[in-house]
Motif scaffolding. Sequence first.
Motif, PDB file in Angstrom:
ATOM      1  N   GLY A   8      44.646  70.722  88.103  1.00 29.17           N
ATOM      2  CA  GLY A   8      44.042  72.285  88.539  1.00 29.17           C
ATOM      3  C   GLY A   8      44.378  72.739  89.739  1.00 29.17           C
ATOM      4  N   CYS A   9      43.697  73.669  90.023  1.00 27.30           N
ATOM      5  CA  CYS A   9      43.883  74.503  91.382  1.00 27.30           C
ATOM      6  C   CYS A   9      44.283  73.746  92.533  1.00 27.30           C
ATOM      7  N   ARG A  10      45.248  73.686  93.321  1.00 26.38           N
ATOM      8  CA  ARG A  10      45.351  72.793  94.368  1.00 26.38           C
ATOM      9  C   ARG A  10      44.360  72.713  95.526  1.00 26.38           C
ATOM     10  N   PHE A  11      43.647  74.034  95.464  1.00 22.29           N
ATOM     11  CA  PHE A  11      42.533  74.018  96.324  1.00 22.29           C
ATOM     12  C   PHE A  11      41.206  73.873  95.936  1.00 22.29           C
ATOM     13  N   CYS A  12      41.023  74.477  94.797  1.00 23.45           N
ATOM     14  CA  CYS A  12      39.486  74.183  94.214  1.00 23.45           C
ATOM     15  C   CYS A  12      39.338  73.612  92.930  1.00 23.45           C
ATOM     16  N   GLY A  13      40.407  73.163  92.350  1.00 23.18           N
ATOM     17  CA  GLY A  13      40.220  72.140  91.235  1.00 23.18           C
ATOM     18  C   GLY A  13      39.977  72.853  89.931  1.00 23.18           C
ATOM     19  N   VAL A  51      47.792  82.007  88.802  1.00 24.33           N
ATOM     20  CA  VAL A  51      46.843  82.261  89.672  1.00 24.33           C
ATOM     21  C   VAL A  51      45.627  81.616  89.108  1.00 24.33           C
ATOM     22  N   CYS A  52      45.015  81.093  90.152  1.00 18.98           N
ATOM     23  CA  CYS A  52      43.776  80.538  89.917  1.00 18.98           C
ATOM     24  C   CYS A  52      42.487  81.714  89.784  1.00 18.98           C
ATOM     25  N   GLY A  53      41.642  81.419  88.655  1.00 20.48           N
ATOM     26  CA  GLY A  53      40.683  82.454  88.232  1.00 20.48           C
ATOM     27  C   GLY A  53      39.474  82.392  89.177  1.00 20.48           C
ATOM     28  N   ASN A  54      39.466  81.260  90.040  1.00 17.02           N
ATOM     29  CA  ASN A  54      38.231  81.047  90.640  1.00 17.02           C
ATOM     30  C   ASN A  54      38.599  81.672  92.159  1.00 17.02           C
ATOM     31  N   CYS A  55      39.736  81.124  92.880  1.00 23.18           N
ATOM     32  CA  CYS A  55      39.815  81.409  94.076  1.00 23.18           C
ATOM     33  C   CYS A  55      40.966  82.463  94.181  1.00 23.18           C
ATOM     34  N   PHE A  56      41.868  82.513  93.297  1.00 23.47           N
ATOM     35  CA  PHE A  56      42.749  83.324  93.230  1.00 23.47           C
ATOM     36  C   PHE A  56      44.142  83.084  94.060  1.00 23.47           C
TER      37      PHE A  56
HETATM   38 ZN    ZN Z   1      41.507  77.771  92.649  1.00 24.13          ZN
END
Ligand code: ZN
Length: 414
Positions: A8-13, A51-56
Amino acid sequence: MTATKQSGCRFCGTKLENTFVDLGMSPLCESFLPGEQLNQMEAFYPLHAYVCGNCFLVQLEAYVTPDHIFSDYAYFSSYSDSWLAHAKGYTDRMVERFGIGEKSFVVELASNDGYLLQYFVEKGVPVLGIEPAANVAAVAVKKNVPSLVKFFGKETARELAAEGKQADLLLGNNVLAQVPDLNDFVEGMKILLKPAGVITMEFPHLQRLMEENQFDTIYHEHFSYFSFLTAEKIFAAHGITLFDVEELPTHGGSLRIYGRHGEDSSKPVTERVTELRAREEADGTTQLETYSRFAEQVKETKRKLLEFLIAVKRAGKKIAGYGAPGKGNTLLNYCSIRTDFLEYTVDRNPYKHGRFLPGTHVPIFPPERIRETKPDFLLILPWNLKDEIIKQNAFIREWGGKFVVPIPEVQIHE
Ligand SMILES: [Zn+2]
Protein backbone atom coordinates in the motif's frame (compact mmCIF):
# COMPACT_ATOMS: atom_id res chain seq x y z
CA MET A 1 18.56 -7.90 -6.06
CA THR A 2 15.34 -8.45 -4.17
CA ALA A 3 12.39 -6.25 -4.90
CA THR A 4 10.52 -5.03 -1.86
CA LYS A 5 6.92 -5.67 -2.77
CA GLN A 6 4.74 -2.94 -1.48
CA SER A 7 1.20 -3.57 -0.44
CA GLY A 8 0.00 0.00 0.00
CA CYS A 9 0.91 3.67 0.27
CA ARG A 10 4.45 4.22 1.56
CA PHE A 11 3.14 6.69 4.13
CA CYS A 12 -0.42 5.81 5.11
CA GLY A 13 -0.79 2.20 3.93
CA THR A 14 -3.89 2.80 1.76
CA LYS A 15 -4.17 0.44 -1.21
CA LEU A 16 -2.79 2.11 -4.38
CA GLU A 17 -5.41 2.10 -7.13
CA ASN A 18 -4.93 5.34 -9.04
CA THR A 19 -2.35 5.69 -11.80
CA PHE A 20 -0.47 8.97 -11.97
CA VAL A 21 1.53 8.05 -15.07
CA ASP A 22 2.72 4.77 -16.60
CA LEU A 23 6.06 5.22 -18.38
CA GLY A 24 6.33 1.56 -19.38
CA MET A 25 9.33 -0.66 -18.71
CA SER A 26 12.66 1.02 -18.05
CA PRO A 27 16.12 0.01 -16.78
CA LEU A 28 17.50 1.51 -13.57
CA CYS A 29 18.62 4.97 -14.56
CA GLU A 30 22.02 4.89 -12.87
CA SER A 31 23.15 1.53 -14.25
CA PHE A 32 25.53 2.79 -16.93
CA LEU A 33 26.88 -0.12 -18.95
CA PRO A 34 30.51 -0.87 -19.77
CA GLY A 35 31.06 -1.94 -23.38
CA GLU A 36 31.46 -5.63 -22.56
CA GLN A 37 27.91 -5.76 -21.13
CA LEU A 38 26.18 -4.40 -24.23
CA ASN A 39 25.36 -7.88 -25.53
CA GLN A 40 23.97 -9.16 -22.25
CA MET A 41 20.46 -9.19 -20.89
CA GLU A 42 19.43 -6.00 -19.16
CA ALA A 43 16.88 -5.77 -16.36
CA PHE A 44 13.86 -3.56 -17.04
CA TYR A 45 11.28 -2.71 -14.37
CA PRO A 46 7.87 -1.05 -14.56
CA LEU A 47 8.05 2.72 -14.22
CA HIS A 48 4.48 3.18 -13.08
CA ALA A 49 3.68 5.98 -10.66
CA TYR A 50 0.54 5.89 -8.52
CA VAL A 51 -1.14 8.57 -6.45
CA CYS A 52 -2.54 7.59 -3.05
CA GLY A 53 -6.27 8.31 -2.89
CA ASN A 54 -5.99 9.12 0.82
CA CYS A 55 -2.84 11.25 1.37
CA PHE A 56 -2.05 12.12 -2.30
CA LEU A 57 1.54 10.94 -2.08
CA VAL A 58 2.72 10.17 -5.63
CA GLN A 59 4.90 7.09 -5.53
CA LEU A 60 6.49 4.14 -7.28
CA GLU A 61 6.69 0.63 -6.02
CA ALA A 62 10.22 -0.08 -4.89
CA TYR A 63 11.62 -2.55 -7.42
CA VAL A 64 15.12 -1.74 -6.39
CA THR A 65 16.63 -1.79 -2.94
CA PRO A 66 18.64 1.16 -1.66
CA ASP A 67 21.58 -1.26 -1.25
CA HIS A 68 21.58 -1.68 -4.98
CA ILE A 69 21.24 2.02 -5.74
CA PHE A 70 24.02 3.06 -3.43
CA SER A 71 26.55 0.25 -3.79
CA ASP A 72 28.43 1.94 -6.64
CA TYR A 73 26.77 5.30 -6.81
CA ALA A 74 27.75 7.38 -9.83
CA TYR A 75 26.30 10.69 -8.70
CA PHE A 76 28.75 13.24 -7.31
CA SER A 77 27.02 16.50 -6.38
CA SER A 78 30.17 18.57 -6.87
CA TYR A 79 30.14 18.17 -10.67
CA SER A 80 27.59 20.97 -10.96
CA ASP A 81 28.87 24.53 -10.42
CA SER A 82 25.42 26.00 -9.87
CA TRP A 83 24.56 23.35 -7.26
CA LEU A 84 27.74 24.20 -5.35
CA ALA A 85 26.82 27.89 -5.41
CA HIS A 86 23.36 26.94 -4.12
CA ALA A 87 24.93 24.97 -1.25
CA LYS A 88 27.23 27.84 -0.30
CA GLY A 89 24.36 30.34 -0.33
CA TYR A 90 22.39 28.01 1.95
CA THR A 91 25.15 27.81 4.57
CA ASP A 92 25.39 31.63 4.69
CA ARG A 93 21.64 31.91 5.23
CA MET A 94 21.53 29.30 7.99
CA VAL A 95 24.38 30.99 9.84
CA GLU A 96 22.59 34.31 9.62
CA ARG A 97 19.04 33.19 10.38
CA PHE A 98 19.60 30.56 13.07
CA GLY A 99 22.95 31.66 14.47
CA ILE A 100 24.69 28.43 13.44
CA GLY A 101 28.30 28.70 14.64
CA GLU A 102 31.25 26.99 16.29
CA LYS A 103 29.09 25.66 19.14
CA SER A 104 26.44 24.19 16.84
CA PHE A 105 26.26 20.73 15.34
CA VAL A 106 25.09 20.35 11.74
CA VAL A 107 24.08 16.95 10.35
CA GLU A 108 23.33 16.28 6.71
CA LEU A 109 21.47 13.17 5.55
CA ALA A 110 22.77 11.88 2.21
CA SER A 111 25.73 14.24 2.43
CA ASN A 112 27.18 12.88 -0.83
CA ASP A 113 30.74 14.06 -1.53
CA GLY A 114 30.65 16.85 1.08
CA TYR A 115 29.49 19.39 -1.54
CA LEU A 116 27.55 21.32 1.16
CA LEU A 117 29.04 20.52 4.56
CA GLN A 118 32.46 21.71 3.31
CA TYR A 119 31.14 25.29 3.57
CA PHE A 120 30.15 24.82 7.22
CA VAL A 121 33.60 23.28 7.86
CA GLU A 122 35.15 26.45 6.37
CA LYS A 123 33.23 28.47 8.96
CA GLY A 124 34.48 26.27 11.81
CA VAL A 125 31.08 24.63 12.42
CA PRO A 126 31.20 20.99 13.63
CA VAL A 127 29.44 18.73 11.12
CA LEU A 128 28.59 15.13 10.41
CA GLY A 129 27.56 13.72 7.07
CA ILE A 130 25.55 10.51 6.86
CA GLU A 131 25.98 8.94 3.44
CA PRO A 132 25.22 5.34 2.44
CA ALA A 133 27.47 5.23 -0.64
CA ALA A 134 31.00 4.47 0.56
CA ASN A 135 32.76 5.60 -2.64
CA VAL A 136 31.07 9.00 -2.46
CA ALA A 137 31.58 9.43 1.30
CA ALA A 138 35.32 8.74 0.85
CA VAL A 139 35.56 11.88 -1.31
CA ALA A 140 33.86 13.91 1.45
CA VAL A 141 36.35 12.70 4.05
CA LYS A 142 39.18 14.01 1.86
CA LYS A 143 37.53 17.45 2.12
CA ASN A 144 37.63 17.17 5.94
CA VAL A 145 33.92 16.41 6.15
CA PRO A 146 33.45 13.62 8.73
CA SER A 147 31.12 11.09 7.13
CA LEU A 148 29.33 8.08 8.52
CA VAL A 149 28.69 5.40 5.89
CA LYS A 150 25.17 4.33 6.86
CA PHE A 151 21.54 4.35 5.87
CA PHE A 152 19.60 6.78 7.99
CA GLY A 153 16.55 5.82 10.02
CA LYS A 154 15.38 5.36 13.62
CA GLU A 155 18.20 2.97 14.44
CA THR A 156 21.06 5.26 13.33
CA ALA A 157 19.34 8.24 14.97
CA ARG A 158 19.07 6.41 18.31
CA GLU A 159 22.75 5.39 18.18
CA LEU A 160 23.85 8.99 17.57
CA ALA A 161 21.48 10.45 20.17
CA ALA A 162 22.80 7.93 22.72
CA GLU A 163 26.31 9.31 22.09
CA GLY A 164 24.97 12.82 22.78
CA LYS A 165 25.06 13.74 19.11
CA GLN A 166 21.86 15.61 18.34
CA ALA A 167 21.62 18.26 15.65
CA ASP A 168 21.01 22.00 15.90
CA LEU A 169 20.54 21.93 12.15
CA LEU A 170 19.50 18.72 10.43
CA LEU A 171 19.28 18.88 6.67
CA GLY A 172 18.66 16.69 3.67
CA ASN A 173 18.62 17.74 0.04
CA ASN A 174 16.96 15.52 -2.55
CA VAL A 175 17.00 12.52 -0.25
CA LEU A 176 13.35 12.29 0.85
CA ALA A 177 12.31 10.96 -2.56
CA GLN A 178 14.84 8.13 -2.30
CA VAL A 179 13.76 6.83 1.08
CA PRO A 180 11.91 3.51 0.85
CA ASP A 181 10.64 3.59 4.45
CA LEU A 182 9.46 7.18 4.83
CA ASN A 183 8.03 6.75 8.31
CA ASP A 184 11.25 5.26 9.68
CA PHE A 185 13.29 8.05 8.14
CA VAL A 186 11.17 10.95 9.40
CA GLU A 187 10.87 9.37 12.86
CA GLY A 188 14.67 9.19 12.87
CA MET A 189 14.82 12.92 12.18
CA LYS A 190 12.58 13.58 15.18
CA ILE A 191 15.00 11.57 17.36
CA LEU A 192 18.16 13.24 16.03
CA LEU A 193 16.91 16.83 16.39
CA LYS A 194 17.79 18.89 19.49
CA PRO A 195 14.74 20.34 21.31
CA ALA A 196 15.22 23.78 19.72
CA GLY A 197 16.83 22.46 16.52
CA VAL A 198 15.80 23.15 12.94
CA ILE A 199 15.25 20.72 10.07
CA THR A 200 15.53 21.82 6.46
CA MET A 201 14.78 19.54 3.54
CA GLU A 202 14.71 20.25 -0.15
CA PHE A 203 12.82 18.19 -2.68
CA PRO A 204 11.26 18.74 -6.11
CA HIS A 205 7.76 20.22 -5.80
CA LEU A 206 5.10 17.93 -7.26
CA GLN A 207 3.05 20.92 -8.44
CA ARG A 208 5.94 22.07 -10.63
CA LEU A 209 6.49 18.54 -11.93
CA MET A 210 2.86 18.47 -13.09
CA GLU A 211 2.71 22.04 -14.41
CA GLU A 212 5.93 21.71 -16.39
CA ASN A 213 5.72 18.15 -17.70
CA GLN A 214 8.77 17.03 -15.75
CA PHE A 215 7.86 13.36 -16.14
CA ASP A 216 11.52 12.52 -16.72
CA THR A 217 12.24 13.23 -13.04
CA ILE A 218 10.29 10.03 -12.33
CA TYR A 219 12.69 7.13 -12.06
CA HIS A 220 13.05 3.95 -10.06
CA GLU A 221 15.41 5.51 -7.56
CA HIS A 222 12.85 8.24 -6.75
CA PHE A 223 10.17 6.45 -4.78
CA SER A 224 8.09 9.47 -3.68
CA TYR A 225 6.94 12.86 -5.08
CA PHE A 226 5.60 15.45 -2.66
CA SER A 227 3.22 18.36 -2.56
CA PHE A 228 3.66 20.66 0.44
CA LEU A 229 0.36 19.48 1.91
CA THR A 230 1.40 15.82 1.79
CA ALA A 231 4.88 16.56 3.18
CA GLU A 232 3.26 18.51 6.01
CA LYS A 233 1.02 15.53 6.84
CA ILE A 234 3.97 13.13 6.91
CA PHE A 235 6.09 15.30 9.22
CA ALA A 236 3.10 16.07 11.46
CA ALA A 237 2.53 12.34 11.91
CA HIS A 238 5.98 12.23 13.53
CA GLY A 239 5.61 15.30 15.74
CA ILE A 240 7.37 17.74 13.45
CA THR A 241 5.74 21.05 12.51
CA LEU A 242 6.69 22.72 9.23
CA PHE A 243 7.02 26.37 10.21
CA ASP A 244 8.39 27.87 7.01
CA VAL A 245 8.78 27.04 3.33
CA GLU A 246 10.62 28.53 0.39
CA GLU A 247 10.09 27.89 -3.30
CA LEU A 248 13.40 27.44 -5.10
CA PRO A 249 14.28 27.22 -8.81
CA THR A 250 16.55 24.18 -8.32
CA HIS A 251 15.76 20.84 -10.01
CA GLY A 252 12.95 22.40 -12.03
CA GLY A 253 11.25 23.86 -8.94
CA SER A 254 11.86 22.65 -5.41
CA LEU A 255 10.54 23.32 -1.95
CA ARG A 256 12.77 23.96 1.04
CA ILE A 257 10.76 23.11 4.12
CA TYR A 258 11.71 24.19 7.64
CA GLY A 259 10.71 21.85 10.46
CA ARG A 260 10.85 21.98 14.25
CA HIS A 261 9.56 19.90 17.13
CA GLY A 262 5.80 20.36 17.57
CA GLU A 263 6.56 21.36 21.19
CA ASP A 264 8.99 24.15 20.20
CA SER A 265 6.89 27.30 20.27
CA SER A 266 9.84 29.64 19.64
CA LYS A 267 9.37 29.53 15.86
CA PRO A 268 5.91 30.60 14.71
CA VAL A 269 4.44 29.30 11.46
CA THR A 270 5.05 31.88 8.73
CA GLU A 271 2.63 33.36 6.23
CA ARG A 272 4.52 31.58 3.47
CA VAL A 273 3.21 28.29 4.86
CA THR A 274 -0.42 29.43 5.00
CA GLU A 275 -0.14 30.98 1.56
CA LEU A 276 1.30 27.83 -0.08
CA ARG A 277 -1.24 25.59 1.64
CA ALA A 278 -4.06 27.75 0.27
CA ARG A 279 -2.52 27.79 -3.21
CA GLU A 280 -2.15 24.00 -3.31
CA GLU A 281 -5.76 23.58 -2.14
CA ALA A 282 -6.90 25.93 -4.92
CA ASP A 283 -4.78 24.01 -7.47
CA GLY A 284 -6.61 20.79 -6.64
CA THR A 285 -3.76 19.04 -4.83
CA THR A 286 -6.28 17.17 -2.72
CA GLN A 287 -8.44 16.05 -5.65
CA LEU A 288 -7.74 12.90 -7.67
CA GLU A 289 -8.87 14.45 -11.00
CA THR A 290 -5.89 16.82 -10.84
CA TYR A 291 -3.53 13.87 -11.01
CA SER A 292 -5.35 11.92 -13.70
CA ARG A 293 -4.80 14.72 -16.23
CA PHE A 294 -1.03 14.34 -16.11
CA ALA A 295 -0.70 11.11 -18.14
CA GLU A 296 -2.14 12.61 -21.33
CA GLN A 297 0.12 15.65 -21.01
CA VAL A 298 3.14 13.31 -20.90
CA LYS A 299 2.14 11.48 -24.10
CA GLU A 300 1.82 14.80 -25.93
CA THR A 301 5.28 15.87 -24.77
CA LYS A 302 6.71 12.64 -26.21
CA ARG A 303 4.97 13.15 -29.56
CA LYS A 304 6.30 16.71 -29.86
CA LEU A 305 9.87 15.71 -29.05
CA LEU A 306 9.81 12.86 -31.60
CA GLU A 307 8.35 15.14 -34.27
CA PHE A 308 11.24 17.53 -33.76
CA LEU A 309 13.89 14.80 -33.83
CA ILE A 310 12.46 13.15 -36.94
CA ALA A 311 12.36 16.48 -38.81
CA VAL A 312 15.96 17.26 -37.86
CA LYS A 313 17.23 13.83 -38.92
CA ARG A 314 15.33 14.03 -42.21
CA ALA A 315 17.15 17.31 -42.86
CA GLY A 316 20.43 15.41 -42.47
CA LYS A 317 21.52 17.11 -39.23
CA LYS A 318 23.58 15.68 -36.38
CA ILE A 319 22.27 15.62 -32.80
CA ALA A 320 24.37 14.95 -29.72
CA GLY A 321 23.31 14.90 -26.09
CA TYR A 322 24.71 16.86 -23.18
CA GLY A 323 24.75 15.10 -19.81
CA ALA A 324 23.85 11.61 -18.64
CA PRO A 325 21.53 12.31 -15.70
CA GLY A 326 18.89 9.94 -14.37
CA LYS A 327 16.18 12.08 -15.92
CA GLY A 328 17.81 11.71 -19.34
CA ASN A 329 17.48 7.96 -19.10
CA THR A 330 13.77 8.12 -18.29
CA LEU A 331 13.21 10.51 -21.19
CA LEU A 332 15.22 8.54 -23.76
CA ASN A 333 13.79 5.16 -22.77
CA TYR A 334 10.18 6.36 -22.64
CA CYS A 335 10.53 8.09 -26.01
CA SER A 336 12.69 5.27 -27.54
CA ILE A 337 15.45 7.67 -28.52
CA ARG A 338 18.61 5.69 -29.33
CA THR A 339 21.66 6.25 -31.50
CA ASP A 340 19.29 6.52 -34.47
CA PHE A 341 18.57 10.04 -33.18
CA LEU A 342 21.29 10.79 -30.68
CA GLU A 343 24.81 9.92 -31.85
CA TYR A 344 26.31 10.17 -28.38
CA THR A 345 26.14 12.15 -25.18
CA VAL A 346 28.85 13.78 -23.05
CA ASP A 347 29.27 14.15 -19.31
CA ARG A 348 31.75 15.86 -16.99
CA ASN A 349 31.83 12.88 -14.64
CA PRO A 350 34.80 10.65 -15.63
CA TYR A 351 33.06 7.63 -14.07
CA LYS A 352 30.65 7.63 -16.99
CA HIS A 353 33.18 8.00 -19.83
CA GLY A 354 33.41 4.94 -22.07
CA ARG A 355 30.13 3.63 -20.67
CA PHE A 356 26.70 3.51 -22.30
CA LEU A 357 23.30 4.79 -21.20
CA PRO A 358 21.11 2.01 -19.78
CA GLY A 359 18.46 0.72 -22.17
CA THR A 360 19.21 3.02 -25.08
CA HIS A 361 22.97 2.21 -25.24
CA VAL A 362 23.94 5.74 -26.27
CA PRO A 363 27.72 6.07 -25.71
CA ILE A 364 29.03 8.61 -23.18
CA PHE A 365 32.14 10.69 -23.96
CA PRO A 366 34.03 13.51 -22.24
CA PRO A 367 32.73 17.01 -23.19
CA GLU A 368 35.67 17.57 -25.61
CA ARG A 369 33.85 15.30 -28.06
CA ILE A 370 31.51 18.19 -28.92
CA ARG A 371 34.31 20.30 -30.44
CA GLU A 372 35.69 17.30 -32.30
CA THR A 373 32.40 16.33 -33.98
CA LYS A 374 30.58 19.72 -34.24
CA PRO A 375 26.95 18.54 -33.91
CA ASP A 376 24.17 20.76 -35.32
CA PHE A 377 22.06 20.32 -32.18
CA LEU A 378 22.96 19.67 -28.56
CA LEU A 379 20.06 18.11 -26.62
CA ILE A 380 20.38 19.20 -22.99
CA LEU A 381 19.26 16.28 -20.83
CA PRO A 382 19.76 17.90 -17.37
CA TRP A 383 17.45 20.77 -18.41
CA ASN A 384 17.43 22.03 -14.82
CA LEU A 385 21.02 23.18 -15.47
CA LYS A 386 20.35 24.57 -18.94
CA ASP A 387 21.59 28.12 -18.27
CA GLU A 388 24.89 26.84 -16.92
CA ILE A 389 25.30 24.35 -19.79
CA ILE A 390 24.44 26.86 -22.53
CA LYS A 391 27.00 29.27 -21.10
CA GLN A 392 29.73 26.63 -20.83
CA ASN A 393 29.11 25.40 -24.39
CA ALA A 394 28.43 28.71 -26.13
CA PHE A 395 31.28 27.80 -28.54
CA ILE A 396 28.95 25.51 -30.55
CA ARG A 397 27.58 28.71 -32.11
CA GLU A 398 30.93 29.02 -33.96
CA TRP A 399 29.68 26.35 -36.37
CA GLY A 400 25.99 27.27 -36.15
CA GLY A 401 25.21 24.71 -33.44
CA LYS A 402 21.97 25.13 -31.48
CA PHE A 403 20.79 23.99 -28.06
CA VAL A 404 17.60 21.97 -27.59
CA VAL A 405 15.78 21.73 -24.27
CA PRO A 406 13.20 18.90 -24.19
CA ILE A 407 11.12 19.85 -21.10
CA PRO A 408 8.48 21.31 -20.53
CA GLU A 409 8.36 21.04 -24.31
CA VAL A 410 10.90 21.17 -27.14
CA GLN A 411 12.55 24.56 -27.23
CA ILE A 412 15.48 25.67 -29.38
CA HIS A 413 18.08 28.14 -28.12
CA GLU A 414 20.18 29.62 -30.89
ZN1 ZN B 1 -1.19 7.50 1.40
